[in-house]
Every structure is written in structure tokens, then in C-alpha cells.
Scaffold this motif. Structure first.
Motif, short mmCIF file in Angstrom:
data_model
loop_
_atom_site.label_atom_id
_atom_site.label_comp_id
_atom_site.label_asym_id
_atom_site.label_seq_id
_atom_site.Cartn_x
_atom_site.Cartn_y
_atom_site.Cartn_z
N LEU A 189 0.81 -1.22 0.00
CA LEU A 189 0.00 0.00 0.00
C LEU A 189 0.84 1.26 0.00
O LEU A 189 2.00 1.27 0.42
CB LEU A 189 -0.92 0.01 1.23
CG LEU A 189 -1.90 -1.15 1.37
CD1 LEU A 189 -2.63 -1.06 2.70
CD2 LEU A 189 -2.89 -1.16 0.21
N ARG A 198 -5.43 4.87 1.87
CA ARG A 198 -4.51 3.87 1.33
C ARG A 198 -4.88 3.57 -0.12
O ARG A 198 -6.05 3.58 -0.49
CB ARG A 198 -4.58 2.56 2.13
CG ARG A 198 -4.24 2.66 3.61
CD ARG A 198 -2.76 2.93 3.82
NE ARG A 198 -2.40 2.88 5.23
CZ ARG A 198 -2.48 3.90 6.07
NH1 ARG A 198 -2.94 5.06 5.65
NH2 ARG A 198 -2.09 3.76 7.33
N HIS A 301 -2.13 -2.58 6.88
CA HIS A 301 -2.31 -1.14 6.68
C HIS A 301 -1.04 -0.34 6.95
O HIS A 301 -1.03 0.87 6.83
CB HIS A 301 -3.43 -0.61 7.57
CG HIS A 301 -4.79 -0.84 7.02
ND1 HIS A 301 -5.55 0.14 6.44
CD2 HIS A 301 -5.52 -1.98 6.90
CE1 HIS A 301 -6.68 -0.36 6.02
NE2 HIS A 301 -6.69 -1.65 6.28
#
Length: 340
Positions: A189, A198, A301
Motif C-alpha cells: 500500500l 490507502r 495497513h
């Protein structure tokens, strides 16, 4: 089919039919990563939800009127999803309490086609999302991404994206990177200003795949897998707000994470949301299904520290542009006091 001079040409989507055999639909989903069904949902159910949301938008001064024409004309400046200072949650919290918003995910025809595609009994995540596609808001338009990092749990998770308004390509519909699901690879990402902050980093072999989209109409449904790369196209229809909802379906017995059992943004309890509902069938329905709860992982993430400066620059530039746009809008609304 093209969006603007800076975007690669889009290819048309292939439509599927519920009359096709299950094996044909399953093979097509595995190959392309999506299935498009025209006019799948009952018009009454879609119209009811659109009218309910439009009434809220009109009350808060987001749209010109609440007449149901299939299109929604906005009269305020764009905002980012979750932007509390702009009054986002004044509207969104009310949408999250709408009984028709959750009921649409349980439409029998939608559940039936999802069960056929997944070859399994399934149920929608309680987490349901409403999206507002603002005109001329390219910097914060939903970027290319996969659903798995935002939901996690099972790779068999499958989304249903549903337009509530008429969405020609120019109005910012959903685009699919056809075939990007093959291999079920979870992509790295990068930072982005759009929802979730993202975007997926596409390797060379995925960049060579075609982006596909179409003119969506209320009642259409597009299904896609948790690893299919997708994005919102920029809305260049200067006055119309694109309105859509998306639900995600889990095969019975598969894994999910705690956040998907909460309302979107988790600002209210389910008890609070369910107050005043007429049909109690859809209250806590997931408790009647079999699933495995697994921990949420921040790993999907995490961004490199080198992305911080890029993120700060992007935020600063976005705010500068917004301030300029708002000043221009305010100036255009001031009365003309020149002597005649």
C-alpha cells in the motif's frame, strides 16, 4: 470509453445473467474478478432507500431538493469521507440508522445470486457502507485498492456494489481491474487522500491489465472478490452527487474480524440503530450464522516511514486547494452591491 485525457481508456464490462448456470458464473468470477448483473434488484427497494437518503441530504443542505429523479443535484462543496469539521457525520449518522439501508443487503435475489457464486450459504457483514461521490473532487476519489486489507478474515469475502442513482462513466462509477484477483495476492500500500487513506501499489503485470466500467443504473449490482483491484472513477459531472452502497458477504463457516461486526465508523451501538425499526428480522441476524472470529492485523495497513513526508505534502496541498475553492464559492454567492 474514456474519463479524461489523463486516464487510460476504459473497456466495457461484460454483463452476466442469473439465467446462466452456476458453473459459468463461478468460472467468470474466477477469471475476471467481477460479475455485473443488470436490473437485478427490485426498483421499489432501491427507490425507497434513495428517497430516504435524499431526504436526509436535503435536510442538511447538501442537495438542491429531495425530488426523486434518479439523480441528485448537490449544492455544497465536496468533503472527504469522515471529515467531521465539514458536517459529514451530521448526515452519515442518520444514514446509518436507516432500516432500508440494511434491508437492501438482504434482498432475496441478491442473497440467492451470492450463494450461487460462492457455492455456499452466506450472509452480509453487519458493516455496511454508503458512499458519496462528489463532483470535481479528484484528489480524494477512492483510489485503486483491494477489499481484503480493510476487512480481513476470509479471502472468499465477496462485495456487492450497488448504485442508487444513475451513474454514467462521467459521474464517477466503479471501475474494475479485470483479472487482478488471479493468484489472490495481497498488494502493498501507499498513502492516498481518498477513503481509507490507502491505495494499492500495482506491479507491472497488473498495470498491463484492462480497467473496465460501464453506465450503471439503479437496480444494477456488481459483485467482486476481496482481492479484485477496483476504484471509483472521477466524477466530472459538475452538479450531480453519485450515491451508492456496498455490502460484503461471507460464506458460512469462514473467518471474520471484530470491526466488521460493528456499524461503519462504530459511532453508535446496534441497540441505538435498531430503535424504531419495524422489521426485527435483520437485527443481530449474524448471530444465527456460523463464523470464526479472528484478530484484526495492522500489518495490512502499515506504511513505510518514507511515506510520511508524501502524506503531509498531500494533506497540505489538498487543504490549500479546498480553501481556495471555498473562498471562490463564497465570493460567487455574495450579492452585487455595485450602483446601477
Amino acid at each position: 470509453m474514456s474519463v479524461d485525457a489523463n486516464s487510460p481508456p476504459l473497456q466495457p464490462m461484460q454483463a452476466s445473467s442469473i439465467a446462466e448456470p452456476d458453473q459459468v458464473l463461478q468460472t467468470r468470477m474466477t477469471k475476471n474478478g467481477y460479475l455485473l448483473f443488470r436490473n437485478l434488484l427490485p426498483a421499489t427497494a432501491v427507490t425507497r432507500l434513495r428517497q430516504s437518503i435524499a431526504s436526509i441530504l436535503h435536510k442538511h443542505g447538501w442537495i438542491k431538493n429531495d425530488e426523486d429523479t434518479g439523480s441528485i443535484t448537490t449544492i455544497r462543496s465536496p468533503m472527504r469521507e469522515g471529515e467531521a469539521s465539514e458536517g459529514f457525520f451530521d448526515v452519515y449518522d442518520e444514514v446509518m440508522r436507516l432500516e432500508p439501508f440494511y434491508a437492501l443487503a438482504h434482498q432475496p435475489v441478491l442473497l440467492q445470486i451470492m450463494q450461487r457464486v460462492l457455492a455456499s450459504d452466506c450472509f452480509p457483514h453487519p458493516l455496511s457502507i454508503c458512499r458519496f461521490g462528489w463532483p470535481e473532487h479528484d484528489a480524494a476519489t477512492t483510489p485503486p485498492h483491494q477489499d481484503f486489507p480493510n476487512n480481513q478474515g476470509s479471502l472468499r469475502l465477496t462485495a456487492a456494489w450497488i448504485p442508487l442513482t444513475d451513474v454514467p462513466v462521467s459521474r464517477g462509477g466503479l471501475a474494475i481491474l479485470q483479472g487482478s484477483n488471479q493468484g489472490n495476492t495481497i498488494l502493498p500500500l501507499d498513502f492516498h487522500l481518498g477513503p481509507g487513506n490507502r491505495q494499492a501499489v500495482l506491479p507491472d503485470h497488473l498495470q498491463r491489465l484492462p480497467w473496465v466500467s460501464t453506465h450503471y443504473r439503479p437496480g444494477d449490482v456488481i459483485l467482486f472478490s476481496s482481492t479484485t483491484v477496483h476504484r471509483a472513477l472521477p466524477n466530472h459531472d459538475s452538479q450531480y452527487l453519485r450515491l451508492s452502497v456496498d455490502y460484503r458477504y461471507l460464506p458460512d463457516g469462514d473467518a471474520l474480524t471484530p470491526p466488521v461486526l460493528e456499524p461503519h465508523f462504530a459511532r453508535e451501538s446496534w441497540d441505538s440503530i435498531y430503535q424504531g425499526w419495524k422489521d426485527k428480522r435483520f437485527c443481530y441476524y449474524w448471530q444465527q450464522h456460523d463464523y470464526t472470529e479472528v484478530p484484526w492485523s495492522d500489518e495490512y495497513h502499515r506504511l513505510p516511514e518514507t511515506h510520511l513526508n508524501h502524506a503531509l505534502r498531500a494533506e497540505s496541498e489538498y487543504r490549500r486547494q479546498r480553501q481556495t475553492q471555498q473562498k471562490q464559492q463564497t465570493g460567487s454567492q455574495e450579492p452585487n452591491t455595485d450602483e446601477q
